[in-house]
Write a protein that holds these residues in place. Structure first.
Motif, PDB file in Angstrom:
ATOM      1  N   LEU A   1      29.205  67.972  14.067  1.00  0.00           N
ATOM      2  CA  LEU A   1      30.527  68.250  13.511  1.00  0.00           C
ATOM      3  C   LEU A   1      30.400  69.088  12.244  1.00  0.00           C
ATOM      4  N   ALA A   2      31.482  69.748  11.898  1.00  0.00           N
ATOM      5  CA  ALA A   2      31.533  70.480  10.631  1.00  0.00           C
ATOM      6  C   ALA A   2      31.724  69.475   9.501  1.00  0.00           C
ATOM      7  N   LEU A   3      31.007  69.664   8.417  1.00  0.00           N
ATOM      8  CA  LEU A   3      31.154  68.787   7.263  1.00  0.00           C
ATOM      9  C   LEU A   3      32.414  69.127   6.481  1.00  0.00           C
ATOM     10  N   ALA A   4      32.817  68.209   5.627  1.00  0.00           N
ATOM     11  CA  ALA A   4      34.009  68.447   4.813  1.00  0.00           C
ATOM     12  C   ALA A   4      33.801  69.612   3.851  1.00  0.00           C
ATOM     13  N   HIS A   5      32.527  69.796   3.432  1.00  0.00           N
ATOM     14  CA  HIS A   5      32.203  70.909   2.532  1.00  0.00           C
ATOM     15  C   HIS A   5      31.072  71.729   3.144  1.00  0.00           C
ATOM     16  N   PRO A   6      31.357  72.533   4.173  1.00  0.00           N
ATOM     17  CA  PRO A   6      30.289  73.313   4.814  1.00  0.00           C
ATOM     18  C   PRO A   6      29.827  74.457   3.915  1.00  0.00           C
ATOM     19  N   ARG A   7      28.572  74.840   4.086  1.00  0.00           N
ATOM     20  CA  ARG A   7      28.040  75.970   3.322  1.00  0.00           C
ATOM     21  C   ARG A   7      28.442  77.296   3.965  1.00  0.00           C
ATOM     22  N   ASP A   8      28.724  77.264   5.243  1.00  0.00           N
ATOM     23  CA  ASP A   8      29.275  78.445   5.920  1.00  0.00           C
ATOM     24  C   ASP A   8      30.086  77.957   7.107  1.00  0.00           C
ATOM     25  N   GLU A   9      30.834  78.845   7.713  1.00  0.00           N
ATOM     26  CA  GLU A   9      31.762  78.440   8.769  1.00  0.00           C
ATOM     27  C   GLU A   9      31.065  77.999  10.050  1.00  0.00           C
TER      28      GLU A   9
ATOM     29  N   THR B   1      32.040  58.882  12.963  1.00  0.00           N
ATOM     30  CA  THR B   1      31.818  59.280  14.352  1.00  0.00           C
ATOM     31  C   THR B   1      30.346  59.526  14.622  1.00  0.00           C
ATOM     32  N   LEU B   2      29.667  60.192  13.708  1.00  0.00           N
ATOM     33  CA  LEU B   2      28.281  60.586  13.935  1.00  0.00           C
ATOM     34  C   LEU B   2      27.314  59.415  13.939  1.00  0.00           C
ATOM     35  N   LEU B   3      27.710  58.281  13.361  1.00  0.00           N
ATOM     36  CA  LEU B   3      26.834  57.109  13.341  1.00  0.00           C
ATOM     37  C   LEU B   3      26.639  56.491  14.719  1.00  0.00           C
ATOM     38  N   GLU B   4      27.556  56.727  15.621  1.00  0.00           N
ATOM     39  CA  GLU B   4      27.494  56.097  16.929  1.00  0.00           C
ATOM     40  C   GLU B   4      26.227  56.511  17.668  1.00  0.00           C
ATOM     41  N   ALA B   5      25.641  55.559  18.394  1.00  0.00           N
ATOM     42  CA  ALA B   5      24.361  55.796  19.070  1.00  0.00           C
ATOM     43  C   ALA B   5      24.441  56.923  20.087  1.00  0.00           C
ATOM     44  N   ASP B   6      25.605  57.115  20.707  1.00  0.00           N
ATOM     45  CA  ASP B   6      25.719  58.157  21.728  1.00  0.00           C
ATOM     46  C   ASP B   6      26.243  59.477  21.165  1.00  0.00           C
ATOM     47  N   LYS B   7      26.216  59.599  19.828  1.00  0.00           N
ATOM     48  CA  LYS B   7      26.653  60.848  19.189  1.00  0.00           C
ATOM     49  C   LYS B   7      25.535  61.427  18.324  1.00  0.00           C
TER      50      LYS B   7
ATOM     51  N   HIS C   1      24.529  66.783  12.663  1.00  0.00           N
ATOM     52  CA  HIS C   1      24.451  65.559  13.456  1.00  0.00           C
ATOM     53  C   HIS C   1      23.350  64.688  12.879  1.00  0.00           C
ATOM     54  N   ILE C   2      23.411  63.398  13.163  1.00  0.00           N
ATOM     55  CA  ILE C   2      22.419  62.443  12.657  1.00  0.00           C
ATOM     56  C   ILE C   2      21.313  62.300  13.695  1.00  0.00           C
ATOM     57  N   PRO C   3      20.071  62.555  13.325  1.00  0.00           N
ATOM     58  CA  PRO C   3      18.970  62.392  14.281  1.00  0.00           C
ATOM     59  C   PRO C   3      18.876  60.943  14.757  1.00  0.00           C
ATOM     60  N   PRO C   4      18.368  60.739  15.956  1.00  0.00           N
ATOM     61  CA  PRO C   4      18.276  59.374  16.506  1.00  0.00           C
ATOM     62  C   PRO C   4      17.279  58.487  15.774  1.00  0.00           C
ATOM     63  N   ASN C   5      16.389  59.059  14.965  1.00  0.00           N
ATOM     64  CA  ASN C   5      15.410  58.249  14.234  1.00  0.00           C
ATOM     65  C   ASN C   5      15.874  57.892  12.827  1.00  0.00           C
ATOM     66  N   VAL C   6      17.183  58.019  12.579  1.00  0.00           N
ATOM     67  CA  VAL C   6      17.769  57.613  11.294  1.00  0.00           C
ATOM     68  C   VAL C   6      18.505  56.291  11.490  1.00  0.00           C
TER      69      VAL C   6
ATOM     70  N   PHE D   1      37.744  48.042  10.671  1.00  0.00           N
ATOM     71  CA  PHE D   1      37.154  47.828  11.988  1.00  0.00           C
ATOM     72  C   PHE D   1      36.486  49.085  12.524  1.00  0.00           C
ATOM     73  N   ALA D   2      36.914  50.257  12.073  1.00  0.00           N
ATOM     74  CA  ALA D   2      36.270  51.489  12.515  1.00  0.00           C
ATOM     75  C   ALA D   2      34.809  51.510  12.105  1.00  0.00           C
ATOM     76  N   LEU D   3      34.521  50.949  10.943  1.00  0.00           N
ATOM     77  CA  LEU D   3      33.137  50.882  10.473  1.00  0.00           C
ATOM     78  C   LEU D   3      32.413  49.678  11.073  1.00  0.00           C
ATOM     79  N   ARG D   4      33.095  48.556  11.165  1.00  0.00           N
ATOM     80  CA  ARG D   4      32.477  47.332  11.690  1.00  0.00           C
ATOM     81  C   ARG D   4      31.897  47.544  13.083  1.00  0.00           C
ATOM     82  N   ARG D   5      32.638  48.209  13.940  1.00  0.00           N
ATOM     83  CA  ARG D   5      32.206  48.310  15.337  1.00  0.00           C
ATOM     84  C   ARG D   5      31.042  49.278  15.516  1.00  0.00           C
ATOM     85  N   ARG D   6      30.633  49.951  14.456  1.00  0.00           N
ATOM     86  CA  ARG D   6      29.487  50.851  14.542  1.00  0.00           C
ATOM     87  C   ARG D   6      28.198  50.200  14.039  1.00  0.00           C
ATOM     88  N   PHE D   7      28.288  48.946  13.655  1.00  0.00           N
ATOM     89  CA  PHE D   7      27.123  48.221  13.158  1.00  0.00           C
ATOM     90  C   PHE D   7      26.911  46.947  13.951  1.00  0.00           C
ATOM     91  N   ALA D   8      25.649  46.558  14.089  1.00  0.00           N
ATOM     92  CA  ALA D   8      25.321  45.219  14.565  1.00  0.00           C
ATOM     93  C   ALA D   8      25.188  44.318  13.347  1.00  0.00           C
TER      94      ALA D   8
END
Length: 218
Positions: A68-76, A55-61, A81-86, A104-111
Motif C-alpha cells: 500500500l501507499a504510505l500516508a507520507h510517501p517519498r514519491d508517488e 491491513t498490512l499486519l494480516e498474515a495473508d497481506k 508491505h511487511i515482510p513475512p519474517n517480521v 476490535f480492528a486491532l484485536r483480531r490481528r493479534f493472537a
C-alpha cells in the motif's frame, strides 16, 4: 512509520520511523526473524499509530502484491508491505482500564497469550543463582505471595488480573542480596503494599493486614 520531524534548523524533514527500518532490514535478511515489541500497546491510540499497518499486519497481506501507499510517501510510486519474517508483539496489563481502548480492528490481528505470575522452580533457581538468596527463603516468599494472590483472585471486586507478579521479587542479575529478610521487607513496603492500598482503598485495614501477612514470622 514515517513522519515529519524537526531538522534542528527551524524546518521539517521527512524521517522514517523504527518500524520502516526494521522491515527494510528484514526484507534484506529473509532467513532471520525480526521482532518489534511495543510495551503497553493500549496506552496510545493504536488505530492512529498503526494507520495503514492495520491491513498490512494480516498474515495473508505480507506480499508485494498487497503493498500500500504510505500516508507520507517519498514519491508517488512508493508502496510498502511487511515482510513475512517480521513479528509484532504488544504487551498490556489487563488490570489497566485503558484496555477498552484497543479496538476490535486491532484485536483480531493479534493472537492473545496470558502471562501468569510464575513463582515456580525455574524462578526460585534463577534468583538463587543470581542473587544468592537461600532456596528455602524463596520458597517461603512464593508461598506467601501465592496465598495473597489466591485471595486477590477470589475477591469479586478485583480478580486474577490484579495478582502480584514475580518481577517484584526478582532482583537484577549478578546482584547478591546479603540480607534477604530486609530486602523482602523493603519490597513489601515500597512495591507491594502501595497497590494493595489501592486495591482495597475502601478498606485500609484489609490492605494493612495483607501486607503484614507477607511479613509475619520472617
Amino acid at each position: 512509520m514515517r513522519g515529519w520531524r524537526p531538522d534542528g534548523e527551524g524546518g521539517l524533514v521527512l524521517a522514517d520511523g523504527p518500524f520502516l527500518k526494521l522491515a527494510e532490514d528484514a526484507r534484506e535478511d529473509q532467513d532471520s526473524k525480526y521482532v518489534m515489541v511495543i510495551e503497553e500497546i493500549n496506552r496510545g491510540n493504536p488505530a492512529s499509530i498503526f494507520g495503514e499497518l492495520l491491513t498490512l499486519l494480516e498474515a495473508d497481506k505480507r506480499t508485494p502484491n498487497d503493498a500500500l501507499a504510505l500516508a507520507h510517501p517519498r514519491d508517488e510510486y512508493e508502496r510498502f508491505h511487511i515482510p513475512p519474517n517480521v513479528y509484532v508483539i504488544g504487551t498490556m496489563n489487563l488490570a489497566d482500564r485503558s484496555l477498552a481502548l484497543v479496538d476490535f480492528a486491532l484485536r483480531r490481528r493479534f493472537a492473545f497469550f496470558d502471562l501468569e505470575p510464575q513463582f515456580n522452580d525455574a524462578w526460585r533457581e534463577w534468583v538463587h543463582q543470581e542473587s544468592d538468596i537461600p532456596t528455602d527463603f524463596l520458597a517461603d516468599i512464593a508461598a506467601r505471595i501465592t496465598a495473597l494472590n489466591d485471595r486477590i483472585a477470589a475477591d469479586r471486586s478485583l480478580g486474577p488480573q490484579f495478582r502480584i507478579g514475580h518481577s517484584h521479587v526478582t532482583p537484577p542479575p549478578d546482584k547478591p542480596i546479603e540480607a534477604p529478610t530486609e530486602w523482602f521487607t523493603e519490597i513489601v513496603k515500597t512495591e507491594i503494599a502501595p497497590p494493595l492500598r489501592e486495591y482495597w482503598f475502601d478498606d485500609p485495614n484489609r490492605a494493612d493486614e495483607e501486607s503484614q501477612k507477607l511479613l509475619s514470622g520472617l
